[in-house]
Design an enzyme around this catalytic site. Structure first.
Site, mmCIF file in Angstrom:
data_model
loop_
_atom_site.group_PDB
_atom_site.id
_atom_site.type_symbol
_atom_site.label_atom_id
_atom_site.label_comp_id
_atom_site.label_asym_id
_atom_site.label_seq_id
_atom_site.Cartn_x
_atom_site.Cartn_y
_atom_site.Cartn_z
ATOM 1 N N HIS A 1 64.315 9.744 57.875
ATOM 2 C CA HIS A 1 63.296 10.295 56.798
ATOM 3 C C HIS A 1 63.747 11.676 56.200
ATOM 4 C CE1 HIS A 1 60.354 6.979 57.454
ATOM 5 N NE2 HIS A 1 60.645 7.032 58.545
ATOM 6 N N HIS B 1 53.082 13.532 63.225
ATOM 7 C CA HIS B 1 52.800 13.011 64.567
ATOM 8 C C HIS B 1 51.755 12.120 64.555
ATOM 9 C CE1 HIS B 1 52.938 12.728 68.787
ATOM 10 N NE2 HIS B 1 52.266 13.886 68.948
ATOM 11 N N ASN C 1 54.654 3.682 56.474
ATOM 12 C CA ASN C 1 55.514 3.178 55.616
ATOM 13 C C ASN C 1 55.057 2.635 54.272
ATOM 14 O OD1 ASN C 1 57.581 4.479 56.939
ATOM 15 N ND2 ASN C 1 58.227 2.459 57.952
HETATM 16 FE FE1 HDD Z 1 59.153 7.327 62.412
HETATM 17 C C1 HDD Z 1 59.940 10.309 61.221
HETATM 18 C C2 HDD Z 1 57.330 6.347 59.755
HETATM 19 C C3 HDD Z 1 58.915 4.194 63.974
HETATM 20 C C4 HDD Z 1 60.707 8.497 65.469
HETATM 21 N N1 HDD Z 1 58.707 7.741 60.541
HETATM 22 C C5 HDD Z 1 58.949 9.252 60.495
HETATM 23 C C6 HDD Z 1 58.400 9.574 59.127
HETATM 24 C C7 HDD Z 1 57.516 8.467 58.737
HETATM 25 C C8 HDD Z 1 57.756 7.680 59.817
HETATM 26 C C9 HDD Z 1 56.869 8.233 57.427
HETATM 27 C C10 HDD Z 1 58.537 10.972 58.348
HETATM 28 C C11 HDD Z 1 57.530 11.948 58.528
HETATM 29 C C12 HDD Z 1 57.610 12.985 57.470
HETATM 30 O O1 HDD Z 1 57.520 13.011 56.134
HETATM 31 O O2 HDD Z 1 57.954 14.221 58.092
HETATM 32 N N2 HDD Z 1 58.459 5.508 62.027
HETATM 33 C C13 HDD Z 1 57.561 5.339 60.815
HETATM 34 C C14 HDD Z 1 56.943 3.974 60.814
HETATM 35 C C15 HDD Z 1 57.367 3.430 62.074
HETATM 36 C C16 HDD Z 1 58.259 4.571 62.676
HETATM 37 C C17 HDD Z 1 56.058 3.420 59.984
HETATM 38 C C18 HDD Z 1 57.201 2.193 62.656
HETATM 39 C C19 HDD Z 1 55.884 1.427 62.602
HETATM 40 N N3 HDD Z 1 59.761 6.688 64.201
HETATM 41 C C20 HDD Z 1 59.317 5.143 64.596
HETATM 42 C C21 HDD Z 1 59.573 5.010 66.118
HETATM 43 C C22 HDD Z 1 60.115 6.415 66.504
HETATM 44 C C23 HDD Z 1 60.164 7.325 65.494
HETATM 45 C C24 HDD Z 1 59.632 3.773 66.942
HETATM 46 C C25 HDD Z 1 60.858 6.885 67.778
HETATM 47 C C26 HDD Z 1 60.631 6.010 68.943
HETATM 48 N N4 HDD Z 1 60.013 9.113 62.961
HETATM 49 C C27 HDD Z 1 60.644 9.387 64.369
HETATM 50 C C28 HDD Z 1 61.147 10.766 64.614
HETATM 51 C C29 HDD Z 1 60.768 11.235 63.169
HETATM 52 C C30 HDD Z 1 60.343 10.037 62.380
HETATM 53 C C31 HDD Z 1 62.421 10.944 65.074
HETATM 54 C C32 HDD Z 1 61.732 12.148 62.368
HETATM 55 C C33 HDD Z 1 61.446 13.460 61.999
HETATM 56 C C34 HDD Z 1 60.080 13.512 62.400
HETATM 57 O O3 HDD Z 1 59.773 12.317 63.286
HETATM 58 O O4 HDD Z 1 59.099 14.417 62.433
HETATM 59 O O5 HDD Z 1 60.485 11.314 65.588
#
Ligand code: HDD
Length: 707
Positions: free
Chosen positions: A87, A351, A160
């Site tokens: 993202h 978060h 999402n």
């Molecule tokens: Fe995630 C970012 C949505 C599964 C780990 N995720 C991130 C963002 C969105 C989502 C909208 C961007 C937030 C922003 O604008 O800063 N993610 C989802 C959805 C998931 C999902 C809807 C499943 C239902 N994500 C998911 C899993 C993991 C992560 C299973 C790890 C185990 N996601 C992250 C992250 C991020 C992230 C690496 C990258 C930047 C952040 O978090 O702040 O931690």
């Protein structure tokens, strides 16, 4: 800010007895005074010259003692922070959430206790796979993350625009993302899933099949952030004041209706305007056309969860709205753009673990993993545990705790008490916990052996994929087949293409065979082995289609009018008015950006020169010309592209009689259909704009495709 004319003295500086001409400055160079502040270093020392570094002689080396230069370059060298691991490319805006009714029956969360209660929000939309500088209309899931600054702390729905996910257990997330992003040896392709690694992983991960259908639908090429739904995806839990728990799935429904673009359009849009989505949101908010979404909740209890065909803890499944209706509980309005992209959009930290009393998790293994990941990642990205001190992340309600120090700590204890219990008394002893008001986890009973499990209740991977596919209109079904064919055609390894078709055979025979034909496979493979061999035929759901959930009018959409010199001013004015009366935006496209002179001498300023204003930027187009003016356009290939593309992308097209030579030259005149409307006089404009509410002439599509 007023600019002050530079004097000759300013353009020259003395170095010994040499006179040296400044590199910049001149007419617009300004100095402090007269309301303009003095430029300083970060330490506050006034700067005398910001154009030239300190040198030994006019042509000599730069001196190390030039602190202003050192500080400026030092800071610049460290301007970037690591982009989000997923993202990375996103766009944020501020707004508010307004509750329609008290929800005290199901939750004690403060923001849902009073009708009309407004809570400030910050929203960030994003693509998942592309880097920060990638193009907006990549085929990808869109992030839809909302931060509510409630009176009891920040609550984030990190969702999402698709209600299901690829995987069931967070332990597979790094694999999924590695496979989706650029391949590690070559560093490409950027912002695309159309490559071997991605489809290799998906084809070896049957649980991803429902999501695979969703991502190959037009949901992954939305026309605007404003026209897409949002979903919390997981089942969460609401808890009321009596401790009663209710399961919940969160939905955001755009009041503007759903809309996507066509794939060929997306490809062209990414070249014409890589910032298409962010520009759209920025422009809409700046124009006062504030996008709105209603927050909906699917609420259900353990009994429903027990009897539902699928496990509510499995994030690869939806609960159809026909089975559990969506209760609309409030609306969100985005009404303010950011003041600074970096400070707000880049530094905002969402978060899933940011919860408030009255909202809780479930044991969804994807959600449980996310609860670890989002806090952890901020340390790499924002560099300090103190990222909550940044204004965009800070709660708006009072907060008191004993956390201290660390990089960039802005809130520091000023009394002796930095621990508890302490005996320093109420004034300086600091905060204490509150068992009544404080967050309490729902006391779910768990007594089970430790182990690395995948529940059997998670093993039907195809029934909902089929349900999604069969719930689409014929147009959307074609688009899904086309998308699979396109993506798999970019996959170099035949075995991966075949493996995906083998899965599709478990979803729908026609779909699988259409894709196999599109790929020109020599033989149809055997259906993939399924963990649960029986696929159910579920009821279709109209809510899963984009086309069936479109807007009621052309409001919020954009009309592009291609004009030439000598154009009938009455017609232009009528069309512009009809569009604006409907709440649509209008842009003029002309041979030159300076504009054109209309029939009565009125000057129409252009928003785009024809080669920078292709029709993909618009939801509908018009060509209004004079007999003389059209001669220029007939010669211009970008004008021909303008109408050819508008036709191929099934858009509504208006034209006046004088514009016909352009349609004749391109051969389109012979293919005109109901979506091509002649504007003979001013009053025809209204009928055209009313027709545009349908957004596309989908019947045309079969005439503009080879097969
Ligand atoms: Fe995630 C970012 C949505 C599964 C780990 N995720 C991130 C963002 C969105 C989502 C909208 C961007 C937030 C922003 O604008 O800063 N993610 C989802 C959805 C998931 C999902 C809807 C499943 C239902 N994500 C998911 C899993 C993991 C992560 C299973 C790890 C185990 N996601 C992250 C992250 C991020 C992230 C690496 C990258 C930047 C952040 O978090 O702040 O931690």
């Amino acid at each position: 800010m007023a600019m002050e004319k530079g004097s000759d003295d300013l353009k020259k500086i003395d170095i010994g007895d040499q006179k040296v001409l400044r590199g910049t400055g001149g007419e617009l160079h300004q100095t402090s005074g007269k309301g303009v502040e003095t430029l300083t270093t970060a330490q506050g020392a006034p700067v005398s010259d910001d154009q030239n570094s300190l040198k030994a002689g006019a042509r000599g080396p730069t001196l190390l003692e030039d602190q202003h230069f050192r500080e400026k370059i030092f800071h610049f060298d460290h301007e970037r922070i690591p982009e989000r691991v997923v993202h990375a490319r996103g766009f944020g805006a501020h707004g508010y959430f307004e509750a329609y009714e008290p929800l005290s029956d199901v939750t004690r969360a403060d923001l849902f206790q009073r009708k009309g209660e407004k809570t400030e929000v910050f929203v960030r939309f994003s693509t998942v796979a592309g880097n920060k500088g990638s193009a907006d209309v990549a085929r990808d899931v869109r992030g839809f993350a909302v931060k509510f600054y409630t009176k009891e702390g920040n609550w984030d729905i990190v969702g999402n625009n698709i209600p299901v996910f690829f995987i069931q257990d967070a332990i597979k997330f790094p694999d999924l993302i590695h496979a989706a992003k650029q391949e590690p040896d070559r560093g490409f392709p950027q912002a695309q899933t159309a490559h071997d690694n991605f489809w290799d992983f998906i084809s070896l991960t049957p649980e991803a099949m429902n999501m695979a259908l969703w991502i190959m639908s037009d949901r992954t090429i939305p026309r605007s952030f404003r026209f897409m739904e949002g979903f919390g995806v997981h089942t969460f839990r609401l808890v009321n004041a009596k401790g009663k728990s209710t399961f919940v799935k969160f939905h955001w429904k755009p009041k503007q209706g759903l809309q996507s673009v066509m794939w060929n359009e997306a490809l062209k849009l990414n070249g014409a305007d890589p910032d298409f989505h962010r520009r759209d949101l920025w422009n809409a908010i700046q124009a006062g056309d504030y996008p709105e979404w209603e927050l909906g909740m699917q609420l259900f209890d353990e009994d429903f969860a027990d009897k539902f065909d699928f496990d509510v803890l499995d994030a690869t499944k939806i609960i159809p709205e026909e089975e559990v209706p969506v209760r609309i509980v409030g609306k969100m309005v985005l009404n303010r753009v950011v003041d600074n992209f970096f400070a707000e959009t880049e530094q905002v930290a969402f978060h899933t673990g940011n919860l408030v009393p009255g909202i809780d998790f479930t044991n969804d293994p994807l959600l449980q993993g996310r609860n670890f990941s989002y806090l952890d990642t901020q340390l790499s990205r924002l560099g300090s545990t103190n990222f909550t001190h940044l204004p965009v992340n800070a709660p708006r309600c009072p907060f008191h705790h004993f956390q201290q120090d660390g990089h960039m700590a802005f809130h520091n204890p000023t009394t002796r008490a930095n621990y508890e219990p302490n005996s320093w008394g109420p004034d300086i002893g600091g905060p204490r916990e509150d068992p009544d008001k404080g967050f309490t986890s729902y006391p779910e009973e768990i007594d089970a052996p430790k182990g690395r499990y995948r529940s059997d209740t998670f093993s039907d991977h195809y029934s909902q994929a089929r349900q999604f596919y069969l719930s689409q209109t014929d147009t959307e079904k074609d688009h899904i087949a086309d998308a699979f064919t396109f993506e798999l055609s970019k996959v170099e390894t035949l075995a991966i293409r075949e493996r995906m078709v083998a899965h599709l055979l478990n979803v729908d025979d026609d779909l699988a065979k259409t894709v196999a034909k599109g790929l020109r496979l020599k033989a149809i493979p055997k259906p993939a082995n399924a963990a649960m061999p029986t696929r159910q035929d579920l009821e279709t759901s109209a809510k899963l289609s984009i086309i069936l959930n479109g807007p009621e009018s052309f409001k919020g959409r954009k009309l592009g009018i291609l004009v030439t010199d000598g154009v009938d001013i009455a017609l232009v004015t009528a069309l512009k008015k009809a569009a604006e009366d409907e709440g649509a935006m209008v842009e003029f496209v002309a041979p030159m950006v300076g504009g054109v002179e209309a029939s009565d001498g009125t000057w129409i300023e252009a928003d785009q020169k024809i080669n920078g204003g292709p029709s993909v930027l618009y939801d509908a187009v018009a060509v209004l010309a004079s007999a003389d003016g059209i001669k220029t356009l007939v010669k211009e290939s970008t004008a021909k592209d303008f109408v050819n593309d508008a036709f191929a992308h099934c858009k509504f097209i208006a034209y006046n009689e004088a514009a016909m030579p352009l349609f004749e030259k391109t051969g389109l005149a012979a293919d005109f259909d109901d979506g091509c409307m002649a504007l003979a006089e001013a009053r025809d404009a209204k009928a055209f704009i009313a027709a545009c509410a349908k957004l596309r002439v989908w019947d045309r599509e079969e005439n503009v495709k080879a097969a």
